[in-house]
Design a protein around this motif. Structure first.
Motif, PDB file in Angstrom:
ATOM      1  N   UNK A 118       7.048  -7.427   8.379  1.00 21.87           N
ATOM      2  CA  UNK A 118       5.659  -7.905   8.236  1.00 21.87           C
ATOM      3  C   UNK A 118       5.361  -8.508   6.871  1.00 21.87           C
ATOM      4  N   UNK A 119       6.106  -8.075   5.826  1.00 24.32           N
ATOM      5  CA  UNK A 119       5.856  -8.608   4.481  1.00 24.32           C
ATOM      6  C   UNK A 119       6.605  -9.904   4.208  1.00 24.32           C
ATOM      7  N   UNK A 364      -4.715 -14.249   0.789  1.00 25.59           N
ATOM      8  CA  UNK A 364      -5.729 -13.238   0.470  1.00 25.59           C
ATOM      9  C   UNK A 364      -5.166 -11.825   0.553  1.00 25.59           C
ATOM     10  N   UNK A 365      -4.193 -11.632   1.437  1.00 28.74           N
ATOM     11  CA  UNK A 365      -3.557 -10.317   1.540  1.00 28.74           C
ATOM     12  C   UNK A 365      -2.812  -9.978   0.257  1.00 28.74           C
ATOM     13  N   UNK A 369      -3.597  -7.047  -2.531  1.00 34.81           N
ATOM     14  CA  UNK A 369      -2.561  -6.109  -2.960  1.00 34.81           C
ATOM     15  C   UNK A 369      -2.474  -6.072  -4.488  1.00 34.81           C
ATOM     16  N   UNK A 370      -2.583  -7.234  -5.127  1.00 32.81           N
ATOM     17  CA  UNK A 370      -2.567  -7.288  -6.587  1.00 32.81           C
ATOM     18  C   UNK A 370      -3.768  -6.550  -7.167  1.00 32.81           C
ATOM     19  N   UNK A 393       4.590  -4.902  -6.206  1.00 34.20           N
ATOM     20  CA  UNK A 393       4.387  -6.145  -5.458  1.00 34.20           C
ATOM     21  C   UNK A 393       5.661  -6.881  -5.081  1.00 34.20           C
ATOM     22  N   UNK A 394       6.747  -6.661  -5.803  1.00 29.27           N
ATOM     23  CA  UNK A 394       8.005  -7.324  -5.450  1.00 29.27           C
ATOM     24  C   UNK A 394       8.756  -6.442  -4.460  1.00 29.27           C
TER      25      UNK A 394
END
Length: 410
Positions: A118-119, A364-365, A369-370, A393-394
């Motif tokens: 999903x990512x 936007x997702x 998250x950021x 995030x990575x």
């Protein structure tokens, strides 16, 4: 009318006529179908949950046969790049389960395909192979002049040659990556601590062997307790992108020292970019922080918006002065500029899209998250915050695009 029903993909997987296996990105067998087990002469317990090299090692008595190692290298390449790899025909001997130490000569035609999560990152590796041993060996016992056998032999030799070419190309890509990264590091500014403020900067290359070296950052102290900070992203890959990046970064760094206006700096950079081959569509965001007035002036050329983390943990995105990337317009047009205020203890974060963008996911997702990560780590210093953002995030397997990051505690 045919009534639709939910498809049992597990049953489909098991019924496939080809031998198919699913690997984790660590090359552990996650699942195999019945055809695979029959072809290999193994039980599910002997395969699933084991590493490739444990389940099917190469014959230690015959180092010339390296089928497992070639399959391992192909799967690792697919996991790192997210690209499909159709391996050429190769010999991959299989140890007979009923006679340990006895190896059966086998020939295969494999294909390895990434399965994305999903990512947008590679979650599994699908391996499909056709056992063509009989095709190679059927006529092997016939007379040497048998035309079909001679043709099969030529095809096998040609397949081996193609496989060697593919391996040399991979090696060449790896060398190009190392050269480009060395050039990238040489062109990025040596990070020096600011006199009165805490700051951190990071550059993280992509896992893809070619998709590196377009991102940069710059951080300049200006007279009057002001700071110019910028990040940019060149559309391009490898050595060419690294060269363009170096020219644009140096030009913007010079312009930032002689103008108080980020918009004007981007206008000058845009004019300069027209004379640099490969600079078209570069995205940049430029900021000037006035620490005495506690203002941030900014302008963006098609770049993701900087994030302003307030001491209370709330996050604002500076998105009121966004314009197209460099070179997107045929004529010169003044760029927009906006200003915002901040309170002491706020944190400004500039980044490139590798930090937030993911395949098959809305931007936007990634921005949400950021913001969540910034809020959770708001009490850390810039160095620790930079490490936390990259960790959060990575993806564990690495990003598909390189990432530049600048953090300032104001």
């Amino acid at each position: 009318m045919v009534r639709s029903s939910r498809i049992d993909y597990e049953a489909v997987f098991q019924a496939l006529p080809s031998a198919v296996a699913l690997f984790t990105t660590d090359l552990v067998y996650a699942d195999v179908n019945e055809t695979f087990l029959r072809s290999m002469g193994r039980t599910r317990e002997q395969v699933v949950g084991r590493y490739l090299w444990d389940a099917f090692p190469d014959d230690p008595q015959n180092p010339a046969v390296s089928g497992m190692r070639k399959l391992r290298d192909s799967l690792r390449w697919v996991a790192a790049t997210g690209q499909r790899d159709a391996m050429t025909l190769h010999r991959y001997d299989v140890q007979r389960p009923d006679r340990p130490g006895v190896w059966e000569e086998r020939y295969w035609s494999p294909v390895n395909v990434p399965v994305f999560g999903p990512d947008g990152q590679v979650a599994l590796l699908l391996h499909r192979e056709e056992d063509i041993t009989e095709l190679i060996r059927t006529r092997g016992s016939r007379a040497a002049g048998d035309e079909a056998t001679a043709l099969e032999g030529k095809l096998y030799i040609r397949a081996r040659e193609l496989q060697e070419i593919n391996e040399r190309l991979r090696e060449a890509h790896a060398r190009q990556r190392e050269v480009a990264l060395s050039l990238q590091r040489a062109m990025l500014p040596a990070f020096e601590p600011l006199r009165h403020y805490q700051a951190a900067a990071r550059y993280l290359p992509a896992v893809n062997a070619l998709n590196v070296c377009g991102d940069w950052y710059d951080l300049v102290e200006l007279p009057g307790d002001r700071i110019a900070a910028a990040v940019g992203d060149v559309v391009g890959q490898g050595l060419a992108a690294a060269g363009v990046m170096g020219q644009l970064r140096s030009a913007l760094s010079a312009v930032s020292r002689v103008t108080d206006s980020p918009a004007r700096a981007l206008e000058v950079l845009g004019l300069y970019a027209r004379s640099v081959d490969g600079a078209e569509s570069t995205t940049v965001v430029a900021t000037v922080i006035d620490c005495a007035q506690r203002t941030i002036t900014y302008s963006s050329a098609g770049h993701p918006p900087p994030a302003l983390l307030h001491p209370d943990g709330s996050v604002d995105y500076l998105d009121r002065a966004t314009d197209p990337p460099l070179g997107a317009r045929p004529e010169h047009v003044s760029r927009p500029q906006a200003e915002t205020t901040f309170t002491e203890g706020a944190t400004l974060v500039l980044y490139t899209d590798g930090l937030v963008e993911r395949r098959h996911e809305d931007i936007d997702t990634g921005l949400a998250r950021l913001a969540d990560s910034l809020t959770r780590h708001r009490d850390t210093d810039p160095e620790a915050l930079a490490d936390a953002l990259l960790a959060d995030l990575i993806p564990p397997a690495g990003a598909s695009d390189d990432t530049a990051l600048v953090i300032l505690r104001l």
